[in-house]
Design a protein around this motif. Structure first.
Motif, PDB file in Angstrom:
ATOM      1  N   GLN A 165       8.969  -5.506  14.865  1.00  0.00           N
ATOM      2  CA  GLN A 165       7.661  -5.899  15.098  1.00  0.00           C
ATOM      3  C   GLN A 165       7.494  -7.257  16.000  1.00  0.00           C
ATOM      4  OE1 GLN A 165       8.531  -4.553  12.222  1.00  0.00           O
ATOM      5  NE2 GLN A 165       6.806  -3.108  11.558  1.00  0.00           N
ATOM      6  N   LYS A 308       3.605  -2.367   4.907  1.00  0.00           N
ATOM      7  CA  LYS A 308       3.534  -2.385   6.481  1.00  0.00           C
ATOM      8  C   LYS A 308       3.594  -0.707   6.667  1.00  0.00           C
ATOM      9  CE  LYS A 308       8.767  -1.981   7.288  1.00  0.00           C
ATOM     10  NZ  LYS A 308       9.856  -2.816   7.976  1.00  0.00           N
ATOM     11  N   GLU A 312      -0.031   1.239   8.511  1.00  0.00           N
ATOM     12  CA  GLU A 312       0.166   1.790   9.734  1.00  0.00           C
ATOM     13  C   GLU A 312      -0.844   2.794  10.404  1.00  0.00           C
ATOM     14  OE1 GLU A 312       4.151   2.984  12.506  1.00  0.00           O
ATOM     15  OE2 GLU A 312       4.437   2.608  10.244  1.00  0.00           O
ATOM     16  N   THR A 317      -0.182   0.744  16.207  1.00  0.00           N
ATOM     17  CA  THR A 317       0.872  -0.135  16.299  1.00  0.00           C
ATOM     18  C   THR A 317       1.694   0.101  17.599  1.00  0.00           C
ATOM     19  OG1 THR A 317       2.354   1.382  15.274  1.00  0.00           O
ATOM     20  CG2 THR A 317       1.418  -0.136  13.757  1.00  0.00           C
ATOM     21  N   LEU A 323       0.163  -4.528  16.632  1.00  0.00           N
ATOM     22  CA  LEU A 323       1.619  -5.182  15.713  1.00  0.00           C
ATOM     23  C   LEU A 323       1.147  -6.672  15.003  1.00  0.00           C
ATOM     24  CD1 LEU A 323       4.224  -4.364  18.271  1.00  0.00           C
ATOM     25  CD2 LEU A 323       3.845  -3.289  15.860  1.00  0.00           C
TER      26      LEU A 323
END
Length: 363
Positions: A165, A308, A312, A317, A323
């Motif tokens: 990321q 994470k 999501e 993302t 992000l």
């Protein structure tokens, strides 16, 4: 239309006036402004430069004696990077850029925290030795060592867990495609031990300088260069005996592993040499503190790794903004848990709780 095409071409030419030289000119301008910002208050306080070089002065002779070894020691890491990049040139030329990208991202944490704290505490360490206050020197070293560990470790874990990321946020545009992201993120992951070791090496080296021992850091640095190059080359190219592959070739990723191995050996050699030289570095307190930090760090890592993926589905993302939200929100939660667990470790009825790195490290 032809006129519109011509106008677009003119705009492109204006935007590309300096080309690749634009970042270079920006760096020069930034350096000059950095100097100017510091020069103005210095001169306003009455400082005036004048040339004076007296070789009969004891201090000048001492500077001359210590300067060359220290210069070699400070340059050792850059020499390692240059040679590692030269090895990377044996592969795809793009690998040089990808390795540089990963190394620049990895170097951020040691540069901001490790180097900064080491420079800040160096005058104090020197003063303690000059006044023959060995116990106070050890106490100061122990405090800064624990502070660096407390600050650097969670940031290192976050960088490793969010490496893909972070690469996409910083570099994911233009011709930097997903394949480049994967390679850069993989190199960045291999540089985890490098981040850890390089955060402490400046403090350890300056501790030797305070003790007026420039020889040990130089020797360790030179050996560290050879170890880094050796492991980097072996892991990048691999080792075969006849038709049998003994060590597989990791390519440019192997260079990151070699850099981490060289840095961790450099760190361990310096810390054991310092302990041998001064007898103790407040071992029990440092080890106790580290065990608490590692516990809090593991819990934080598990929360971040789970978080994470949980967040999501709720954000896009595939965009830079998505992000940034993912990394920002999950990191904030993870760091809050890390700090909370740290404060629980130091809570005592007779000691008030302060949300401060220093208070935790004093435990």
């Amino acid at each position: 239309t032809p006129s519109n095409s011509s106008a677009a071409s003119d705009v492109y030419k204006r935007q590309d006036k300096y080309g690749i030289l634009a970042p270079a000119w920006g760096a020069v301008a930034g350096a000059c402004m950095h100097m100017l910002i510091q020069a103005i208050p210095v001169f306003s306080l009455g400082y005036r430069y004048y040339f004076a070089l007296d070789f009969k002065n004891k201090g000048v002779r001492e500077i001359g004696r210590l300067m060359l070894p220290r210069t070699i020691g400070l340059a050792a890491h850059q020499v390692s990077i240059v040679i590692i990049i030269a090895i990377a040139s044996l592969y795809d030329p793009a690998d040089i850029a990808l390795f540089n990208f990963a190394n620049n991202i990895a170097a951020f944490i040691p540069s901001v925290f490790g180097v900064t704290l080491a420079i800040a505490v160096f005058p104090t360490l020197t003063e303690k030795i000059a006044q023959s206050q060995k116990e106070s020197f050890i106490k100061t070293f122990s405090l800064i060592f624990r502070q660096i560990f407390f600050i650097v470790m969670p940031l290192m874990i976050l960088l490793v867990l969010f490496r893909a990321q972070v690469v996409r946020i910083l570099l994911g545009s233009g011709y930097f495609d997903w394949e480049n992201t994967i390679v850069t993120a993989s190199i960045l992951g291999m540089l985890a031990l490098y981040i850890f070791a390089q955060s402490f090496i400046p403090l350890l080296a300056r501790s030797f300088y305070a003790l007026k021992d420039t020889r040990t850091p130089v020797i360790v640095s030179i050996v560290g260069i050879f170890i880094t190059i050796l492991f980097g080359y072996i892991l990048a190219t691999g080792v075969s005996f006849g038709d049998r592959e003994i060590i597989p070739s990791f390519g440019v990723i192997g260079l990151g592993i070699g850099l981490s191995i060289g840095s961790i050996i450099h760190f361990l050699w310096l810390i054991f040499s310092l302990r041998k030289k001064i007898g103790t570095i407040d071992d029990i307190r440092i080890l106790t503190n580290i065990s608490k930090i590692i516990f809090a760090m593991i819990v934080m890592g598990l929360v971040v790794q789970s978080g994470k993926y949980l967040i999501e589905p709720w954000i896009d993302t595939s965009t830079r903004l998505g992000l940034i939200i993912q990394v920002g929100v999950v990191s904030l939660v993870g760091l809050s848990i890390y700090l909370g667990l740290s404060l629980i470790h130091i809570s005592e009825p007779t000691r008030p709780l302060y949300i401060s790195y220093a208070v935790f490290c004093l435990k």
